[in-house]
Design an enzyme around this catalytic site. Structure first.
Site, mmCIF file in Angstrom:
data_model
loop_
_atom_site.group_PDB
_atom_site.id
_atom_site.type_symbol
_atom_site.label_atom_id
_atom_site.label_comp_id
_atom_site.label_asym_id
_atom_site.label_seq_id
_atom_site.Cartn_x
_atom_site.Cartn_y
_atom_site.Cartn_z
ATOM 1 N N ASP A 1 -5.965 5.240 4.279
ATOM 2 C CA ASP A 1 -5.442 4.962 2.940
ATOM 3 C C ASP A 1 -5.807 6.130 2.015
ATOM 4 O O ASP A 1 -6.975 6.547 1.972
ATOM 5 C CB ASP A 1 -6.101 3.651 2.462
ATOM 6 C CG ASP A 1 -5.452 3.068 1.238
ATOM 7 O OD1 ASP A 1 -4.240 3.278 1.036
ATOM 8 O OD2 ASP A 1 -6.169 2.383 0.479
ATOM 9 N N HIS B 1 1.306 -0.055 -3.727
ATOM 10 C CA HIS B 1 -0.159 0.008 -3.864
ATOM 11 C C HIS B 1 -0.566 -0.829 -5.080
ATOM 12 O O HIS B 1 0.269 -1.213 -5.886
ATOM 13 C CB HIS B 1 -0.602 1.463 -4.081
ATOM 14 C CG HIS B 1 -0.614 2.247 -2.811
ATOM 15 N ND1 HIS B 1 -1.792 2.663 -2.217
ATOM 16 C CD2 HIS B 1 0.386 2.662 -1.995
ATOM 17 C CE1 HIS B 1 -1.488 3.308 -1.101
ATOM 18 N NE2 HIS B 1 -0.181 3.333 -0.943
HETATM 19 O O1 G3H Z 1 -6.568 2.457 -3.182
HETATM 20 C C1 G3H Z 1 -7.774 2.316 -3.356
HETATM 21 C C2 G3H Z 1 -8.529 1.365 -2.528
HETATM 22 O O2 G3H Z 1 -8.818 0.199 -3.250
HETATM 23 C C3 G3H Z 1 -9.750 2.013 -1.931
HETATM 24 O O3 G3H Z 1 -10.811 1.990 -2.804
HETATM 25 O O4 G3H Z 1 -11.730 4.291 -2.484
HETATM 26 O O5 G3H Z 1 -13.137 2.467 -3.453
HETATM 27 O O6 G3H Z 1 -12.531 2.444 -1.037
HETATM 28 P P1 G3H Z 1 -12.158 2.861 -2.419
HETATM 29 P P1 13P Z 2 -5.732 -3.158 -5.250
HETATM 30 O O1 13P Z 2 -6.807 -2.483 -6.045
HETATM 31 O O2 13P Z 2 -4.728 -3.800 -6.157
HETATM 32 O O3 13P Z 2 -6.249 -4.111 -4.247
HETATM 33 O O4 13P Z 2 -4.926 -2.019 -4.451
HETATM 34 C C1 13P Z 2 -5.417 -1.530 -3.242
HETATM 35 C C2 13P Z 2 -4.656 -0.347 -2.770
HETATM 36 O O5 13P Z 2 -3.628 0.041 -3.278
HETATM 37 C C3 13P Z 2 -5.208 0.361 -1.611
HETATM 38 O O6 13P Z 2 -4.480 1.494 -1.308
HETATM 39 ZN ZN ZN Z 3 -3.681 2.446 -3.049
#
Ligand code: G3H
Ligand code: 13P
Ligand code: ZN
Length: 311
Positions: free
Chosen positions: A85, A212
């Site tokens: 991701d 997203h």
């Molecule tokens: O898109 C963002 C996701 O919620 C990932 O969050 O970078 O804190 O793991 P993180």
């Molecule tokens: P949320 O913060 O809405 O759960 O989105 C997660 C996301 O887009 C991860 O790539």
């Molecule tokens: Zn995202």
């Protein structure tokens, strides 16, 4: 080499797009979260994408991920993809492909347009050579993604989306239609720009589109967190009917992380206050896992409409 048995995410998403449902991409960073997601997918007979951000991967440790996900794919008959991701550069993409991921996102959305094209194209060339599918991003979501922060939305331009897909060869495209990452998505009306989505979808009918920042921020979790010592004020997510509407118009991958964090935190806070004598982590982690599993299964059945679509 790819991990055995992972399912081609592109096939998953094309089927979803054709049948007007979405595959959930749920972020995980621990065994409890991963098992909650996989159990929910099995319970609801739904395809699923296990997503790891760079931060999540670092926390979980790449060598564990490789083996743990490998075991999962051997144990389950549900279609599972393992996805990076928000990959920010070529090196991280190359590393996870070496590790066995079969799907990557390269997020050049904060770069100038031509630079976004250049990095995305480079990733597509490398990934496709290794049988790995690629998601690109165009447009900017307000909020925080890892260490990239934006205070404003920059909606995806439909004509530019066509140009971007043509020039990069991405397999799926993340677009900005008003969602944002995290628990504070809207200060006013919680509405998505379905009109922009419709335009993009009519120009790119064969390309799976990705949403997203699609957590709904269930208010029961927020309330429980606050009742048991937390302080989360003004949290607001995407209404479920907006997500269902988006799935009717070409969104075939929906990303969700925040909701699982809220489910986990609400459950652990309540459990520990109500059970002051318990100190066996299995007890409260079991409760957290069950809460996340039930949430994900509900989302698959009632919002993404992916239940029963495993095969
Ligand atoms: O898109 C963002 C996701 O919620 C990932 O969050 O970078 O804190 O793991 P993180
Ligand atoms: P949320 O913060 O809405 O759960 O989105 C997660 C996301 O887009 C991860 O790539
Ligand atoms: Zn995202």
């Amino acid at each position: 080499m790819r991990l055995n048995q992972l399912t081609n995410e592109c096939d998953m998403l094309l089927k979803a797009k054709k049948e007007h449902y979405a595959v959930g991409a749920f972020n995980f960073s621990s065994i409890e979260i991963m098992r909650a997601i996989v159990d929910a997918a099995e319970m609801s007979r739904s395809p699923v994408i296990l997503a790891l951000s760079e931060g999540g991967l670092k926390y979980a440790e790449p060598r564990y991920i490789k083996h743990v996900v490998g075991v999962v794919t051997e144990m389950t008959d549900i279609p599972v993809a393992l996805h990076l991701d928000h990959g920010k550069n070529f090196e991280i993409v190359r590393d996870v492909i070496d590790l066995g991921f079969n799907s990557v996102m390269i997020d050049g959305s904060s770069l100038p347009y031509e630079e976004n094209i250049a990095i995305t194209k480079k990733v597509v060339e490398y990934a496709h050579k290794h049988g790995v599918v690629v998601e690109g991003e165009l447009g900017v979501l307000a909020g925080v993604e890892d260490d990239v922060k934006s205070d404003v939305h920059k909606y995806t331009d439909p004509e530019q989306a066509v140009d971007f897909v043509k020039k990069t060869g991405v397999d799926s495209l993340a677009i900005a239609i008003g969602t944002s990452h995290g628990a504070y998505k809207f200060t006013g009306d919680a509405k998505l720009r379905i009109d922009i989505l419709e335009q993009i979808n009519s120009l790119l009918p064969e390309v799976p589109l990705v949403l997203h920042g699609a957590s709904s921020v269930p208010q029961n979790f927020v309330k429980t967190i606050n009742e048991y010592g937390g302080n989360i004020v003004g949290a607001k997510g995407v209404p479920e009917e907006e997500i269902r509407e988006a799935c009717k118009h070409g969104i075939s991958k929906v990303n969700c992380d925040t909701d699982l964090r809220l489910a986990f935190t609400a459950t652990i806070r309540k459990f520990l206050v109500e059970n002051p004598t318990i100190f066996d982590p299995r007890k409260y982690l079991q409760a957290c896992k069950d809460a996340m599993r039930d949430f994900v299964a509900g989302k698959m059945k009632d919002v993404l409409l992916s239940a029963g679509k495993a095969h």
